[in-house]
Design a protein around this motif. Structure first.
Motif, PDB file in Angstrom:
ATOM      1  N   LYS A   1      -5.834 -15.263   3.550  1.00  0.00           N
ATOM      2  CA  LYS A   1      -4.917 -15.697   2.494  1.00  0.00           C
ATOM      3  C   LYS A   1      -3.921 -16.760   2.952  1.00  0.00           C
ATOM      4  CE  LYS A   1      -5.434 -11.452  -0.090  1.00  0.00           C
ATOM      5  NZ  LYS A   1      -6.593 -10.990   0.665  1.00  0.00           N
ATOM      6  N   GLY A   2      -4.003 -17.174   4.219  1.00  0.00           N
ATOM      7  CA  GLY A   2      -3.079 -18.186   4.717  1.00  0.00           C
ATOM      8  C   GLY A   2      -1.668 -17.674   4.893  1.00  0.00           C
ATOM      9  N   ILE A   3      -1.524 -16.370   5.042  1.00  0.00           N
ATOM     10  CA  ILE A   3      -0.201 -15.757   5.206  1.00  0.00           C
ATOM     11  C   ILE A   3       0.110 -15.522   6.678  1.00  0.00           C
ATOM     12  CG2 ILE A   3       1.149 -13.683   4.711  1.00  0.00           C
ATOM     13  CD1 ILE A   3      -0.388 -13.554   2.007  1.00  0.00           C
ATOM     14  N   ALA A   4      -0.892 -15.103   7.446  1.00  0.00           N
ATOM     15  CA  ALA A   4      -0.707 -14.872   8.878  1.00  0.00           C
ATOM     16  C   ALA A   4      -0.657 -16.199   9.619  1.00  0.00           C
ATOM     17  CB  ALA A   4      -1.849 -14.018   9.426  1.00  0.00           C
ATOM     18  N   ALA A   5       0.068 -16.220  10.730  1.00  0.00           N
ATOM     19  CA  ALA A   5       0.121 -17.428  11.572  1.00  0.00           C
ATOM     20  C   ALA A   5      -1.228 -17.677  12.227  1.00  0.00           C
ATOM     21  CB  ALA A   5       1.213 -17.288  12.623  1.00  0.00           C
ATOM     22  N   ALA A   6      -1.991 -16.598  12.485  1.00  0.00           N
ATOM     23  CA  ALA A   6      -3.318 -16.729  13.087  1.00  0.00           C
ATOM     24  C   ALA A   6      -4.127 -15.480  12.784  1.00  0.00           C
ATOM     25  CB  ALA A   6      -3.209 -16.921  14.596  1.00  0.00           C
ATOM     26  N   GLU A   7      -5.445 -15.652  12.769  1.00  0.00           N
ATOM     27  CA  GLU A   7      -6.379 -14.534  12.626  1.00  0.00           C
ATOM     28  C   GLU A   7      -7.413 -14.665  13.739  1.00  0.00           C
ATOM     29  OE1 GLU A   7      -7.923 -13.824   8.666  1.00  0.00           O
ATOM     30  OE2 GLU A   7      -6.184 -14.805   7.780  1.00  0.00           O
ATOM     31  N   VAL A   8      -7.670 -13.574  14.428  1.00  0.00           N
ATOM     32  CA  VAL A   8      -8.635 -13.610  15.527  1.00  0.00           C
ATOM     33  C   VAL A   8      -9.801 -12.680  15.229  1.00  0.00           C
ATOM     34  CG1 VAL A   8      -6.903 -14.236  17.257  1.00  0.00           C
ATOM     35  CG2 VAL A   8      -7.419 -11.840  16.867  1.00  0.00           C
ATOM     36  N   ARG A   9     -10.941 -13.055  15.753  1.00  0.00           N
ATOM     37  CA  ARG A   9     -12.157 -12.250  15.561  1.00  0.00           C
ATOM     38  C   ARG A   9     -12.603 -11.566  16.853  1.00  0.00           C
ATOM     39  NH1 ARG A   9     -13.110 -13.019  10.531  1.00  0.00           N
ATOM     40  NH2 ARG A   9     -13.422 -14.989   9.503  1.00  0.00           N
ATOM     41  N   SER A  10     -12.034 -11.982  17.980  1.00  0.00           N
ATOM     42  CA  SER A  10     -12.399 -11.343  19.244  1.00  0.00           C
ATOM     43  C   SER A  10     -11.187 -11.329  20.166  1.00  0.00           C
ATOM     44  CB  SER A  10     -13.554 -12.089  19.920  1.00  0.00           C
ATOM     45  OG  SER A  10     -13.098 -13.306  20.476  1.00  0.00           O
ATOM     46  N   SER A  11     -11.251 -10.458  21.169  1.00  0.00           N
ATOM     47  CA  SER A  11     -10.139 -10.360  22.113  1.00  0.00           C
ATOM     48  C   SER A  11      -9.953 -11.658  22.898  1.00  0.00           C
ATOM     49  CB  SER A  11     -10.356  -9.187  23.072  1.00  0.00           C
ATOM     50  OG  SER A  11     -11.566  -9.352  23.788  1.00  0.00           O
ATOM     51  N   ARG A  12     -11.015 -12.438  23.058  1.00  0.00           N
ATOM     52  CA  ARG A  12     -10.914 -13.714  23.785  1.00  0.00           C
ATOM     53  C   ARG A  12      -9.991 -14.701  23.061  1.00  0.00           C
ATOM     54  NH1 ARG A  12     -16.313 -12.483  23.900  1.00  0.00           N
ATOM     55  NH2 ARG A  12     -16.698 -13.915  22.188  1.00  0.00           N
ATOM     56  N   GLU A  13      -9.866 -14.579  21.757  1.00  0.00           N
ATOM     57  CA  GLU A  13      -9.031 -15.496  20.979  1.00  0.00           C
ATOM     58  C   GLU A  13      -7.565 -15.071  20.934  1.00  0.00           C
ATOM     59  OE1 GLU A  13     -10.923 -15.136  17.197  1.00  0.00           O
ATOM     60  OE2 GLU A  13     -12.424 -16.654  17.635  1.00  0.00           O
ATOM     61  N   LEU A  14      -7.275 -13.851  21.345  1.00  0.00           N
ATOM     62  CA  LEU A  14      -5.949 -13.278  21.135  1.00  0.00           C
ATOM     63  C   LEU A  14      -4.841 -13.998  21.894  1.00  0.00           C
ATOM     64  CD1 LEU A  14      -4.452 -11.101  19.608  1.00  0.00           C
ATOM     65  CD2 LEU A  14      -4.926  -9.531  21.474  1.00  0.00           C
ATOM     66  N   VAL A  15      -5.034 -14.283  23.154  1.00  0.00           N
ATOM     67  CA  VAL A  15      -3.978 -14.911  23.958  1.00  0.00           C
ATOM     68  C   VAL A  15      -3.602 -16.267  23.360  1.00  0.00           C
ATOM     69  CG1 VAL A  15      -3.407 -15.897  26.211  1.00  0.00           C
ATOM     70  CG2 VAL A  15      -4.547 -13.683  26.067  1.00  0.00           C
ATOM     71  N   GLY A  16      -4.579 -17.087  23.027  1.00  0.00           N
ATOM     72  CA  GLY A  16      -4.302 -18.393  22.429  1.00  0.00           C
ATOM     73  C   GLY A  16      -3.612 -18.273  21.082  1.00  0.00           C
ATOM     74  N   ALA A  17      -4.022 -17.277  20.287  1.00  0.00           N
ATOM     75  CA  ALA A  17      -3.413 -17.079  18.973  1.00  0.00           C
ATOM     76  C   ALA A  17      -1.950 -16.677  19.091  1.00  0.00           C
ATOM     77  CB  ALA A  17      -4.193 -16.031  18.182  1.00  0.00           C
ATOM     78  N   VAL A  18      -1.640 -15.807  20.049  1.00  0.00           N
ATOM     79  CA  VAL A  18      -0.248 -15.384  20.253  1.00  0.00           C
ATOM     80  C   VAL A  18       0.585 -16.567  20.732  1.00  0.00           C
ATOM     81  CG1 VAL A  18       1.282 -13.923  21.646  1.00  0.00           C
ATOM     82  CG2 VAL A  18      -0.770 -12.953  20.585  1.00  0.00           C
ATOM     83  N   ARG A  19       0.051 -17.345  21.637  1.00  0.00           N
ATOM     84  CA  ARG A  19       0.790 -18.523  22.112  1.00  0.00           C
ATOM     85  C   ARG A  19       1.061 -19.492  20.963  1.00  0.00           C
ATOM     86  NH1 ARG A  19      -2.565 -18.769  27.506  1.00  0.00           N
ATOM     87  NH2 ARG A  19      -1.158 -17.583  28.826  1.00  0.00           N
ATOM     88  N   THR A  20       0.053 -19.745  20.156  1.00  0.00           N
ATOM     89  CA  THR A  20       0.222 -20.648  19.010  1.00  0.00           C
ATOM     90  C   THR A  20       1.240 -20.078  18.029  1.00  0.00           C
ATOM     91  OG1 THR A  20      -2.020 -21.489  19.231  1.00  0.00           O
ATOM     92  CG2 THR A  20      -0.974 -21.757  17.082  1.00  0.00           C
ATOM     93  N   ALA A  21       1.125 -18.802  17.711  1.00  0.00           N
ATOM     94  CA  ALA A  21       2.045 -18.168  16.764  1.00  0.00           C
ATOM     95  C   ALA A  21       3.470 -18.163  17.286  1.00  0.00           C
ATOM     96  CB  ALA A  21       1.589 -16.742  16.463  1.00  0.00           C
ATOM     97  N   SER A  22       3.640 -18.041  18.598  1.00  0.00           N
ATOM     98  CA  SER A  22       4.996 -18.015  19.158  1.00  0.00           C
ATOM     99  C   SER A  22       5.693 -19.362  19.023  1.00  0.00           C
ATOM    100  CB  SER A  22       4.977 -17.576  20.620  1.00  0.00           C
ATOM    101  OG  SER A  22       4.383 -18.565  21.427  1.00  0.00           O
ATOM    102  N   ARG A  23       4.920 -20.420  18.841  1.00  0.00           N
ATOM    103  CA  ARG A  23       5.504 -21.750  18.650  1.00  0.00           C
ATOM    104  C   ARG A  23       5.590 -22.126  17.171  1.00  0.00           C
ATOM    105  NH1 ARG A  23       2.032 -22.604  23.252  1.00  0.00           N
ATOM    106  NH2 ARG A  23       0.399 -23.364  21.888  1.00  0.00           N
ATOM    107  N   THR A  24       5.214 -21.196  16.299  1.00  0.00           N
ATOM    108  CA  THR A  24       5.203 -21.456  14.869  1.00  0.00           C
ATOM    109  C   THR A  24       6.585 -21.202  14.285  1.00  0.00           C
ATOM    110  OG1 THR A  24       2.897 -20.795  14.728  1.00  0.00           O
ATOM    111  CG2 THR A  24       4.144 -20.803  12.675  1.00  0.00           C
ATOM    112  N   GLU A  25       7.117 -22.209  13.643  1.00  0.00           N
ATOM    113  CA  GLU A  25       8.388 -22.036  12.937  1.00  0.00           C
ATOM    114  C   GLU A  25       8.130 -21.271  11.638  1.00  0.00           C
ATOM    115  OE1 GLU A  25      11.456 -23.022  13.955  1.00  0.00           O
ATOM    116  OE2 GLU A  25      10.512 -23.576  15.836  1.00  0.00           O
TER     117      GLU A  25
END
Length: 131
Positions: free
Chosen positions: A57-81
């Motif tokens: 729905k475009g509400i979350a800062a990121a959506e991941v499908r595997s644990s390999r994507e999680l670290v990058g998603a958290v880093r990206t989300a942490s820089r999201t205003e």
């Protein structure tokens, strides 16, 4: 590698006041619980690590499908205003949720949103920047 993950993800919360933990967090990672909604309502960047009613729905800062994507998603989300478009989509979703799935049909979408925000305020959540 395990050490790096522990430094990046220091908490796995299973007990305590979730409002306080979310307030403390820079980013919230959830996998389809009510905390998804609470985190977004509190203006925190949300990473969905599983299926959720907020998925796609475009509400979350990121959506991941595997644990390999999680670290990058958290880093990206942490820089999201705080994103007003994401908050607007969240408010629209709350209106849709109220209209299509909640039993109290006497509430308008705005009344439902206001009631939700009131409950969050009672929990000590600062809702000034929400919707």
């Amino acid at each position: 590698d395990v050490y790096k993950r522990q430094r990046l993800f220091p908490l796995n919360v299973s007990h305590g006041d979730p409002i306080e933990w979310i307030r403390w967090a820079d980013v919230v990672v959830c996998n389809g619980s009510t905390m998804d909604l609470v985190a977004v309502a509190m203006g925190k960047p949300l990473v969905l690590a599983g299926r959720s009613i907020l998925s796609g729905k475009g509400i979350a800062a990121a959506e991941v499908r595997s644990s390999r994507e999680l670290v990058g998603a958290v880093r990206t989300a942490s820089r999201t205003e705080s994103d007003s478009a994401r908050q607007s989509r969240f408010c629209q979703f709350l209106g849709w949720l109220r209209n299509e799935h909640l039993l109290d049909s006497d509430l308008t979408p705005n009344e439902f949103r206001n009631r939700l925000l009131h409950q969050l305020r009672l929990s000590g959540v600062n809702t000034d920047c929400i919707c």
